[in-house]
Motif scaffolding. Structure first.
Motif, PDB file in Angstrom:
ATOM      1  N   SER A  77      12.005  71.781  19.736  1.00  0.00           N
ATOM      2  CA  SER A  77      11.347  70.374  19.021  1.00  0.00           C
ATOM      3  C   SER A  77       9.965  70.378  19.609  1.00  0.00           C
ATOM      4  N   SER A  78       9.746  70.843  20.925  1.00  0.00           N
ATOM      5  CA  SER A  78       8.186  70.944  21.313  1.00  0.00           C
ATOM      6  C   SER A  78       7.378  71.780  20.499  1.00  0.00           C
ATOM      7  N   LEU A  79       7.855  72.825  19.836  1.00  0.00           N
ATOM      8  CA  LEU A  79       7.233  73.517  18.971  1.00  0.00           C
ATOM      9  C   LEU A  79       7.065  73.212  17.550  1.00  0.00           C
ATOM     10  N   GLN A  80       7.832  72.160  17.089  1.00  0.00           N
ATOM     11  CA  GLN A  80       7.906  71.793  15.815  1.00  0.00           C
ATOM     12  C   GLN A  80       7.336  70.196  15.625  1.00  0.00           C
ATOM     13  N   SER A  81       7.920  69.348  16.502  1.00  0.00           N
ATOM     14  CA  SER A  81       7.673  68.009  16.074  1.00  0.00           C
ATOM     15  C   SER A  81       7.651  67.321  17.601  1.00  0.00           C
ATOM     16  N   PRO A  82       6.971  66.080  17.712  1.00  0.00           N
ATOM     17  CA  PRO A  82       6.790  65.441  18.910  1.00  0.00           C
ATOM     18  C   PRO A  82       8.235  64.810  19.541  1.00  0.00           C
ATOM     19  N   ASP A  83       9.444  64.692  18.869  1.00  0.00           N
ATOM     20  CA  ASP A  83      10.543  64.068  19.108  1.00  0.00           C
ATOM     21  C   ASP A  83      11.814  65.127  18.952  1.00  0.00           C
ATOM     22  N   GLY A  84      12.692  64.702  19.455  1.00  0.00           N
ATOM     23  CA  GLY A  84      13.921  65.639  19.122  1.00  0.00           C
ATOM     24  C   GLY A  84      14.522  66.175  20.650  1.00  0.00           C
ATOM     25  N   ASP A  85      16.002  66.377  20.844  1.00  0.00           N
ATOM     26  CA  ASP A  85      16.633  66.600  21.896  1.00  0.00           C
ATOM     27  C   ASP A  85      16.220  68.089  22.351  1.00  0.00           C
ATOM     28  N   SER A  86      15.708  68.307  23.274  1.00  0.00           N
ATOM     29  CA  SER A  86      15.267  69.564  23.831  1.00  0.00           C
ATOM     30  C   SER A  86      16.489  69.861  25.219  1.00  0.00           C
ATOM     31  N   SER A  87      17.199  69.052  25.578  1.00  0.00           N
ATOM     32  CA  SER A  87      18.106  69.250  26.732  1.00  0.00           C
ATOM     33  C   SER A  87      19.435  70.160  26.485  1.00  0.00           C
ATOM     34  N   LYS A  88      19.494  70.633  25.236  1.00  0.00           N
ATOM     35  CA  LYS A  88      20.778  71.587  24.746  1.00  0.00           C
ATOM     36  C   LYS A  88      20.387  72.594  25.365  1.00  0.00           C
ATOM     37  N   PRO A  89      21.542  73.191  26.088  1.00  0.00           N
ATOM     38  CA  PRO A  89      21.433  74.888  26.550  1.00  0.00           C
ATOM     39  C   PRO A  89      21.417  75.759  25.306  1.00  0.00           C
ATOM     40  N   GLN A  90      20.811  76.931  25.276  1.00  0.00           N
ATOM     41  CA  GLN A  90      20.908  77.640  24.516  1.00  0.00           C
ATOM     42  C   GLN A  90      21.411  79.145  24.916  1.00  0.00           C
ATOM     43  N   SER A  91      22.253  79.548  23.832  1.00  0.00           N
ATOM     44  CA  SER A  91      22.919  80.790  24.508  1.00  0.00           C
ATOM     45  C   SER A  91      21.793  81.851  23.578  1.00  0.00           C
ATOM     46  N   LYS A  92      22.243  83.121  24.249  1.00  0.00           N
ATOM     47  CA  LYS A  92      21.279  84.337  23.989  1.00  0.00           C
ATOM     48  C   LYS A  92      21.430  84.557  22.397  1.00  0.00           C
ATOM     49  N   PRO A  93      20.365  85.178  21.786  1.00  0.00           N
ATOM     50  CA  PRO A  93      20.383  85.656  20.351  1.00  0.00           C
ATOM     51  C   PRO A  93      21.277  86.911  20.373  1.00  0.00           C
ATOM     52  N   ASN A  94      22.037  87.059  19.197  1.00  0.00           N
ATOM     53  CA  ASN A  94      22.671  88.048  18.757  1.00  0.00           C
ATOM     54  C   ASN A  94      22.382  88.667  17.542  1.00  0.00           C
ATOM     55  N   TYR A  95      21.279  89.115  17.309  1.00  0.00           N
ATOM     56  CA  TYR A  95      20.553  89.684  15.996  1.00  0.00           C
ATOM     57  C   TYR A  95      21.256  91.179  15.732  1.00  0.00           C
ATOM     58  N   ILE A  96      21.544  91.294  14.646  1.00  0.00           N
ATOM     59  CA  ILE A  96      22.128  92.615  14.200  1.00  0.00           C
ATOM     60  C   ILE A  96      21.604  93.197  12.889  1.00  0.00           C
ATOM     61  N   LEU A  97      21.287  94.371  12.683  1.00  0.00           N
ATOM     62  CA  LEU A  97      20.885  94.973  11.266  1.00  0.00           C
ATOM     63  C   LEU A  97      21.594  94.679  10.146  1.00  0.00           C
ATOM     64  N   LYS A  98      21.067  93.998   9.048  1.00  0.00           N
ATOM     65  CA  LYS A  98      21.865  93.761   7.861  1.00  0.00           C
ATOM     66  C   LYS A  98      21.592  94.728   6.865  1.00  0.00           C
ATOM     67  N   TYR A  99      20.131  94.932   6.625  1.00  0.00           N
ATOM     68  CA  TYR A  99      19.584  95.333   5.369  1.00  0.00           C
ATOM     69  C   TYR A  99      18.224  96.112   5.745  1.00  0.00           C
ATOM     70  N   THR A 100      18.112  97.392   5.303  1.00  0.00           N
ATOM     71  CA  THR A 100      17.132  98.297   5.306  1.00  0.00           C
ATOM     72  C   THR A 100      16.515  98.379   4.011  1.00  0.00           C
ATOM     73  N   LEU A 101      15.250  98.044   3.733  1.00  0.00           N
ATOM     74  CA  LEU A 101      14.462  97.863   2.360  1.00  0.00           C
ATOM     75  C   LEU A 101      13.795  98.978   2.214  1.00  0.00           C
ATOM     76  N   LYS A 102      13.938 100.156   1.226  1.00  0.00           N
ATOM     77  CA  LYS A 102      13.024 101.089   1.033  1.00  0.00           C
ATOM     78  C   LYS A 102      12.216 100.973  -0.197  1.00  0.00           C
ATOM     79  N   GLY A 103      11.214 101.757  -0.214  1.00  0.00           N
ATOM     80  CA  GLY A 103      10.537 101.406  -1.555  1.00  0.00           C
ATOM     81  C   GLY A 103       8.932 101.722  -1.359  1.00  0.00           C
ATOM     82  N   HIS A 104       8.428 101.245  -0.002  1.00  0.00           N
ATOM     83  CA  HIS A 104       7.024 101.426   0.213  1.00  0.00           C
ATOM     84  C   HIS A 104       6.753 103.001   0.450  1.00  0.00           C
ATOM     85  N   LYS A 105       5.580 103.559   0.154  1.00  0.00           N
ATOM     86  CA  LYS A 105       5.440 104.890   0.199  1.00  0.00           C
ATOM     87  C   LYS A 105       4.575 105.531   1.243  1.00  0.00           C
TER      88      LYS A 105
END
Length: 399
Positions: A77-105
């Motif tokens: 919230s500190s990066l988006q708006s002045p208010d909001g609850d920032s006390s919640k703990p955050q788990s690590k991200p778990n991004y995985i590859l979903k799509y590979t887009l081809k077409g540019h040369k």
């Protein structure tokens, strides 16, 4: 004849000129650059003097709104708006590859999600822009009209238009629904390297190898202001959240903040060792500035104090202008491309690397985060030529 190569984010353009390094090392070049730097300092000193009352009021307002948060940014919230609850703990991200887009040369130079989250646009050294479905990667259309490679693109706030910056020295505005090129903005005298719409989408800011920053009127297509911004090529430009400020970065090692209405320089950010700045971006709330430098470092700055608050390291960036960005949809992360072909994600608060994404086969030049979903897009250089879409996957809980 001697040859040298100039990097345009994803591409190398061969130029029939004498080596730049030989000129830069000559006594004449040193004298010229010293004079230019002195003139730039005098210009900004005069600008500052005429705006001292404005700056005093602005600094007081900023400090009352954000002082103690400037020293330690708290929560997404500190990066988006002045208010909001920032006390919640955050788990690590778990991004995985979903799509590979081809077409540019050729190499991918820029990827950007539309503000409404529907589309993903990619620009390339192959002179084209492609638009894809942001959620499933389906190809939608191609925009062509530039005569040289494209280095950067930006969406209008209503997601209807794209502007593009090219080595042909022009900026073009495109209608996405029709694929039509609406306007060509002419004025830069060298490669246009970076571009951005303001939040109201009635202005465009651009940076160029001609060392200037230009502000354009979208309706007329005319240059409203030309700022003698830097003493080396301009590598990045960005508006803050309400469009009143512009930040620019350059190979001269400086980040400068400008009043978008008057064109006056309000502040300059500089590191002691003065590394080349390859990228810069305002945080979503406009209180912080993220910069990337070619010493393998990202820095988070406070706009109000002009001081560096945090540094992020572990990736590789010594040669290219790599995009970096904020991710605020599922925690608070810093995301960046890297010259070791990976994408790095840091915890904004602790500066810890929380995930490294592997999958590209060349330098990851550009990254972007979806405005509402936990999705990252990336694009890589010539040996790869693909756009990849990564999605966050919640860990499977086992009993």
């Amino acid at each position: 004849k001697q040859w040298y190569q100039r990097r345009v984010r994803g591409s190398f353009i061969t130029c029939n000129h004498p080596p730049l390094s030989s000129f830069l090392s000559s006594p004449l070049s040193i004298v010229i650059r010293s004079i230019v730097n002195i003139l730039v300092i005098i210009y900004h000193y005069i600008s500052f003097s005429t705006q001292i009352v404005f700056l005093t009021k602005q600094n007081k307002t900023t400090q009352t709104m954000s002082s103690p948060a400037d020293s330690v940014p708290a929560g997404p919230s500190s990066l988006q708006s002045p208010d909001g609850d920032s006390s919640k703990p955050q788990s690590k991200p778990n991004y995985i590859l979903k799509y590979t887009l081809k077409g540019h040369k050729k190499a991918i130079s820029s990827v950007k999600f539309s503000p409404d989250g529907r589309w993903l646009a990619s620009a390339s050294a192959d002179k084209s822009i492609k638009v894809w479905n942001a959620l499933d990667g389906r190809y939608e259309l191609t925009l062509e009209g530039h005569s040289q490679g494209i280095s950067d693109i930006s969406w209008s706030s209503d997601s209807k238009y794209i502007c593009s910056a090219s080595d042909d020295k022009y900026i073009k505005i495109w209608d996405i629904s029709s694929g039509e090129m609406l306007k060509t903005l002419k004025g830069h005298t060298n490669y246009v390297f970076c571009v951005n719409f303001n939040p109201q989408s009635n202005k465009i800011v651009s940076g160029s190898f001609d060392e200037t920053v230009r502000i354009w009127d979208v309706k007329t297509g005319k240059c409203a202001k030309m700022l003698p911004a830097h003493s080396d090529p301009v590598s990045a430009v960005d508006f803050n959240r309400d469009g009143t400020l512009i930040v620019s970065a350059s190979y001269d090692g400086l980040c400068r903040i400008w009043d978008s209405n008057t064109g006056l320089c309000l502040k300059t950010l500089i590191e002691d060792d003065n590394p080349r700045v390859s990228f810069v971006k305002f945080s979503p709330n406009g209180k912080f500035i993220l910069s990337g430098t070619q010493d393998n470092t990202l820095r988070l700055w406070s706009y109000s104090t002009g001081k560096c608050l945090k540094t992020y390291t572990g990736h590789k960036n010594e040669k290219y202008c790599l995009f970096s960005t904020f991710s605020v949809t599922n925690g608070k992360w810093i995301v960046s491309g890297s010259e070791d072909n990976c994408i790095y994600i840091w915890n904004l608060q602790t500066k810890e690397i929380v995930q490294r994404l592997e999958g590209h086969t060349d330098v990851v030049l550009t990254v972007a985060c979806h405005p509402t979903e936990n999705i990252i897009a990336s694009g890589a250089l010539e040996k790869d030529q693909t756009v990849k879409i990564w999605k966050h996957q919640e860990p499977i809980m086992t009993e």
